[in-house]
Motif scaffolding. Structure first.
Motif, PDB file in Angstrom:
ATOM      1  N   GLN A 127       0.840  -1.186   0.000  1.00  0.00           N
ATOM      2  CA  GLN A 127       0.000   0.000   0.000  1.00  0.00           C
ATOM      3  C   GLN A 127       0.879   1.241   0.000  1.00  0.00           C
ATOM      4  O   GLN A 127       1.892   1.287   0.705  1.00  0.00           O
ATOM      5  CB  GLN A 127      -0.937   0.010   1.218  1.00  0.00           C
ATOM      6  CG  GLN A 127      -1.953  -1.129   1.192  1.00  0.00           C
ATOM      7  CD  GLN A 127      -2.882  -1.114   2.398  1.00  0.00           C
ATOM      8  OE1 GLN A 127      -2.491  -0.724   3.490  1.00  0.00           O
ATOM      9  NE2 GLN A 127      -4.115  -1.546   2.192  1.00  0.00           N
ATOM     10  N   ILE A 128       0.489   2.239  -0.781  1.00  0.00           N
ATOM     11  CA  ILE A 128       1.220   3.504  -0.871  1.00  0.00           C
ATOM     12  C   ILE A 128       0.368   4.590  -0.216  1.00  0.00           C
ATOM     13  O   ILE A 128      -0.776   4.829  -0.624  1.00  0.00           O
ATOM     14  CB  ILE A 128       1.528   3.882  -2.332  1.00  0.00           C
ATOM     15  CG1 ILE A 128       2.265   2.733  -3.038  1.00  0.00           C
ATOM     16  CG2 ILE A 128       2.364   5.167  -2.369  1.00  0.00           C
ATOM     17  CD1 ILE A 128       3.602   2.366  -2.452  1.00  0.00           C
ATOM     18  N   TRP A 129       0.957   5.262   0.778  1.00  0.00           N
ATOM     19  CA  TRP A 129       0.227   6.246   1.580  1.00  0.00           C
ATOM     20  C   TRP A 129       0.773   7.643   1.350  1.00  0.00           C
ATOM     21  O   TRP A 129       1.991   7.836   1.254  1.00  0.00           O
ATOM     22  CB  TRP A 129       0.347   5.908   3.068  1.00  0.00           C
ATOM     23  CG  TRP A 129      -0.155   4.544   3.423  1.00  0.00           C
ATOM     24  CD1 TRP A 129       0.537   3.372   3.367  1.00  0.00           C
ATOM     25  CD2 TRP A 129      -1.471   4.209   3.871  1.00  0.00           C
ATOM     26  NE1 TRP A 129      -0.254   2.323   3.751  1.00  0.00           N
ATOM     27  CE2 TRP A 129      -1.490   2.799   4.070  1.00  0.00           C
ATOM     28  CE3 TRP A 129      -2.621   4.948   4.129  1.00  0.00           C
ATOM     29  CZ2 TRP A 129      -2.620   2.133   4.528  1.00  0.00           C
ATOM     30  CZ3 TRP A 129      -3.747   4.286   4.567  1.00  0.00           C
ATOM     31  CH2 TRP A 129      -3.744   2.893   4.769  1.00  0.00           C
ATOM     32  N   ASP A 130      -0.128   8.618   1.269  1.00  0.00           N
ATOM     33  CA  ASP A 130       0.258  10.031   1.258  1.00  0.00           C
ATOM     34  C   ASP A 130       0.496  10.439   2.706  1.00  0.00           C
ATOM     35  O   ASP A 130      -0.431  10.434   3.522  1.00  0.00           O
ATOM     36  CB  ASP A 130      -0.847  10.879   0.630  1.00  0.00           C
ATOM     37  CG  ASP A 130      -0.447  12.342   0.504  1.00  0.00           C
ATOM     38  OD1 ASP A 130      -0.151  12.968   1.541  1.00  0.00           O
ATOM     39  OD2 ASP A 130      -0.434  12.859  -0.623  1.00  0.00           O
ATOM     40  N   VAL A 131       1.726  10.770   3.020  1.00  0.00           N
ATOM     41  CA  VAL A 131       2.081  11.013   4.418  1.00  0.00           C
ATOM     42  C   VAL A 131       1.395  12.254   4.972  1.00  0.00           C
ATOM     43  O   VAL A 131       0.951  12.266   6.127  1.00  0.00           O
ATOM     44  CB  VAL A 131       3.619  11.143   4.555  1.00  0.00           C
ATOM     45  CG1 VAL A 131       4.013  11.581   5.956  1.00  0.00           C
ATOM     46  CG2 VAL A 131       4.283   9.812   4.213  1.00  0.00           C
ATOM     47  N   THR A 132       1.266  13.291   4.163  1.00  0.00           N
ATOM     48  CA  THR A 132       0.680  14.544   4.643  1.00  0.00           C
ATOM     49  C   THR A 132      -0.797  14.392   4.970  1.00  0.00           C
ATOM     50  O   THR A 132      -1.267  14.803   6.038  1.00  0.00           O
ATOM     51  CB  THR A 132       0.862  15.658   3.603  1.00  0.00           C
ATOM     52  OG1 THR A 132       2.256  15.828   3.333  1.00  0.00           O
ATOM     53  CG2 THR A 132       0.298  16.975   4.122  1.00  0.00           C
ATOM     54  N   SER A 133      -1.548  13.775   4.059  1.00  0.00           N
ATOM     55  CA  SER A 133      -2.992  13.669   4.247  1.00  0.00           C
ATOM     56  C   SER A 133      -3.403  12.389   4.971  1.00  0.00           C
ATOM     57  O   SER A 133      -4.507  12.309   5.532  1.00  0.00           O
ATOM     58  CB  SER A 133      -3.698  13.722   2.896  1.00  0.00           C
ATOM     59  OG  SER A 133      -3.377  12.569   2.106  1.00  0.00           O
ATOM     60  N   GLY A 134      -2.547  11.370   4.935  1.00  0.00           N
ATOM     61  CA  GLY A 134      -2.901  10.083   5.508  1.00  0.00           C
ATOM     62  C   GLY A 134      -3.760   9.234   4.591  1.00  0.00           C
ATOM     63  O   GLY A 134      -4.201   8.152   4.975  1.00  0.00           O
ATOM     64  N   ASN A 135      -3.975   9.695   3.367  1.00  0.00           N
ATOM     65  CA  ASN A 135      -4.817   8.968   2.430  1.00  0.00           C
ATOM     66  C   ASN A 135      -4.060   7.818   1.781  1.00  0.00           C
ATOM     67  O   ASN A 135      -2.856   7.914   1.525  1.00  0.00           O
ATOM     68  CB  ASN A 135      -5.336   9.895   1.332  1.00  0.00           C
ATOM     69  CG  ASN A 135      -6.305  10.939   1.865  1.00  0.00           C
ATOM     70  OD1 ASN A 135      -7.013  10.692   2.840  1.00  0.00           O
ATOM     71  ND2 ASN A 135      -6.324  12.112   1.243  1.00  0.00           N
ATOM     72  N   LEU A 136      -4.766   6.740   1.505  1.00  0.00           N
ATOM     73  CA  LEU A 136      -4.209   5.634   0.741  1.00  0.00           C
ATOM     74  C   LEU A 136      -4.246   6.015  -0.731  1.00  0.00           C
ATOM     75  O   LEU A 136      -5.318   6.150  -1.325  1.00  0.00           O
ATOM     76  CB  LEU A 136      -5.025   4.360   0.986  1.00  0.00           C
ATOM     77  CG  LEU A 136      -4.619   3.126   0.186  1.00  0.00           C
ATOM     78  CD1 LEU A 136      -3.209   2.694   0.543  1.00  0.00           C
ATOM     79  CD2 LEU A 136      -5.614   1.990   0.423  1.00  0.00           C
ATOM     80  N   LYS A 137      -3.068   6.210  -1.337  1.00  0.00           N
ATOM     81  CA  LYS A 137      -3.005   6.629  -2.724  1.00  0.00           C
ATOM     82  C   LYS A 137      -3.300   5.488  -3.682  1.00  0.00           C
ATOM     83  O   LYS A 137      -4.020   5.641  -4.662  1.00  0.00           O
ATOM     84  CB  LYS A 137      -1.621   7.227  -3.037  1.00  0.00           C
ATOM     85  CG  LYS A 137      -1.383   8.599  -2.430  1.00  0.00           C
ATOM     86  CD  LYS A 137      -0.031   9.158  -2.827  1.00  0.00           C
ATOM     87  CE  LYS A 137       0.046   9.442  -4.323  1.00  0.00           C
ATOM     88  NZ  LYS A 137      -0.785  10.616  -4.707  1.00  0.00           N
ATOM     89  N   CYS A 138      -2.725   4.329  -3.412  1.00  0.00           N
ATOM     90  CA  CYS A 138      -2.965   3.195  -4.293  1.00  0.00           C
ATOM     91  C   CYS A 138      -2.522   1.902  -3.611  1.00  0.00           C
ATOM     92  O   CYS A 138      -1.789   1.913  -2.620  1.00  0.00           O
ATOM     93  CB  CYS A 138      -2.232   3.362  -5.631  1.00  0.00           C
ATOM     94  SG  CYS A 138      -0.436   3.446  -5.493  1.00  0.00           S
ATOM     95  N   THR A 139      -2.997   0.802  -4.154  1.00  0.00           N
ATOM     96  CA  THR A 139      -2.603  -0.525  -3.702  1.00  0.00           C
ATOM     97  C   THR A 139      -1.922  -1.237  -4.857  1.00  0.00           C
ATOM     98  O   THR A 139      -2.470  -1.296  -5.961  1.00  0.00           O
ATOM     99  CB  THR A 139      -3.823  -1.329  -3.237  1.00  0.00           C
ATOM    100  OG1 THR A 139      -4.430  -0.667  -2.123  1.00  0.00           O
ATOM    101  CG2 THR A 139      -3.413  -2.731  -2.815  1.00  0.00           C
ATOM    102  N   LEU A 140      -0.719  -1.759  -4.606  1.00  0.00           N
ATOM    103  CA  LEU A 140       0.065  -2.427  -5.639  1.00  0.00           C
ATOM    104  C   LEU A 140      -0.111  -3.928  -5.485  1.00  0.00           C
ATOM    105  O   LEU A 140       0.320  -4.509  -4.487  1.00  0.00           O
ATOM    106  CB  LEU A 140       1.543  -2.038  -5.528  1.00  0.00           C
ATOM    107  CG  LEU A 140       1.835  -0.534  -5.543  1.00  0.00           C
ATOM    108  CD1 LEU A 140       3.335  -0.279  -5.375  1.00  0.00           C
ATOM    109  CD2 LEU A 140       1.339   0.109  -6.828  1.00  0.00           C
TER     110      LEU A 140
END
Length: 367
Positions: A127-140
């Protein structure tokens, strides 16, 4: 009439006599291992807890920790409770759970710019996370086996992962020049990331004859140093694919290798209770640092002369690479240390353990 006072004294006198047991008095037998019995000379010593912050959000063993390369307080941890967390040093009331994994979170990695966090799990998902927002950007997705390690390319958002089924996966692979991987099949492979083809395969004499356990790449991407479960260490020229030196040192499995960021030195730890600091230019061992248990992980403290080791005895030790002396021992964990990471400002050292906790130690004086 019976005198109760007299009866009491008679019972008390009977209690003071010797009492013997025969076989008829035995009601059961319990097998006890001699190793479980304390020695008469052993003293129980309560050791101080040297940590300045403890993160206890996990409910199982911890396997991995990584500090943000840009935010000196931000830490990510993962463990056997199938959970990952982002949390901050000194802010015990702040934590963000990395939700979605269905098996142990085995590896975590921040991108070089600190904007993204990759979490890899034994469920085969990254899982790739946007550190600033805490949102899950994508799943690989794609790997069929559990994720054993995750890495970012140092100059871009290229993600690499190794899996239990001996596969290496890459995403957004148009920015790298070469990829270097080691495997349990006793090979080191140097890849072209665009074509996925092998440039070099290093195997057979004079290379390892058993599975690789750890690998480190020099900052200029010219050398790869690999460790093996049989205790052997080899240095390979990435450009030519040739073994340039072998470092005979450990008598048991090599567990960790870290190259010094500011000198041609390598720190290597093994299950033979030793940390050995090598001068790679001359293939000479500068120092051998003895531990009381196997060395499971290590890290250099930035560009300083000091490095830290995590050990099977639950201790974190700081070493002077020039003298080979242990300059500090941090207590606090009750079980084996699994991973270490240094904060971006090099003032904090974070350790995780199978005891289920992450602990933060102050290291500002060792910059």
């Amino acid at each position: 009439m019976t005198n109760p006072v007299q009866d009491f004294h008679e019972e008390e006198e009977d209690d003071q006599g010797e009492v013997y047991l025969d076989e008829a008095d035995i009601i059961g037998e319990v097998d006890v291992d001699d190793e479980d019995l304390p020695d008469a000379d052993d003293e129980i010593i309560d050791e101080p807890d040297d940590s300045m912050h403890i993160f206890t959000g996990h409910t199982g063993e911890l396997y991995t920790v990584v500090c943000s390369p840009t935010d000196p307080t931000l830490v990510a941890t993962g463990g056997g409770d199938d959970r990952g967390f982002l949390w901050k040093i000194g802010q015990g009331d702040w934590a963000f759970e990395l939700q979605g994994h269905k098996d142990s979170v085995s590896s975590l990695a921040f991108s070089t710019d600190g904007q993204l966090l990759a979490s890899g799990s034994l469920d085969g998902i990254i899982q790739i996370w946007d550190v600033t927002s805490g949102n899950l950007k994508c799943t690989l997705e794609g790997p069929g086996g559990g994720i054993e390690w995750v890495r970012w390319h140092p100059r871009g958002h290229l993600v690499l992962a190794g899996t239990e089924d001996s596969m290496v996966w890459m995403w957004n692979a148009d920015k790298g020049k070469t990829i270097c991987t080691g495997s349990a099949d006793a090979t080191l492979r140097i890849w072209n990331p665009k074509s996925g083809e092998n440039i070099h395969v290093v195997q057979g004499h004079p290379y390892h004859t058993a599975g690789l356990t750890c690998l480190a790449i020099s900052s200029d991407s010219t050398l790869a140093v690999s460790g093996c479960e049989d205790g052997s260490i080899h240095v390979v020229n990435i450009v030519t694919g040739k073994v340039v030196s072998s470092l005979p040192s450990h008598s048991d499995s090599v567990e960790c290798i870290e190259l010094a960021p500011s000198s041609p030195w390598a720190a290597i730890g093994g299950m033979d209770n030793k940390l050995i600091i090598w001068d790679l230019q001359h293939s000479l061992a500068r120092s051998t640092c003895d531990h009381e248990d196997g060395v499971t992980c290590l890290t250099w403290l930035g560009g300083s002369r000091y490095l830290a080791t995590g050990c099977g005895d639950g201790k974190v030790r700081l070493w002077d690479s020039l003298s080979g002396d242990c300059v500090r021992t941090f207590n606090g964990h009750s079980e084996s240390i699994q991973s270490l990471s240094v904060s971006a400002n090099q003032e904090f050292l974070v350790s995780v353990s199978t005891d289920g906790t992450a602990r933060v130690f102050e290291i500002a004086e060792y910059k």
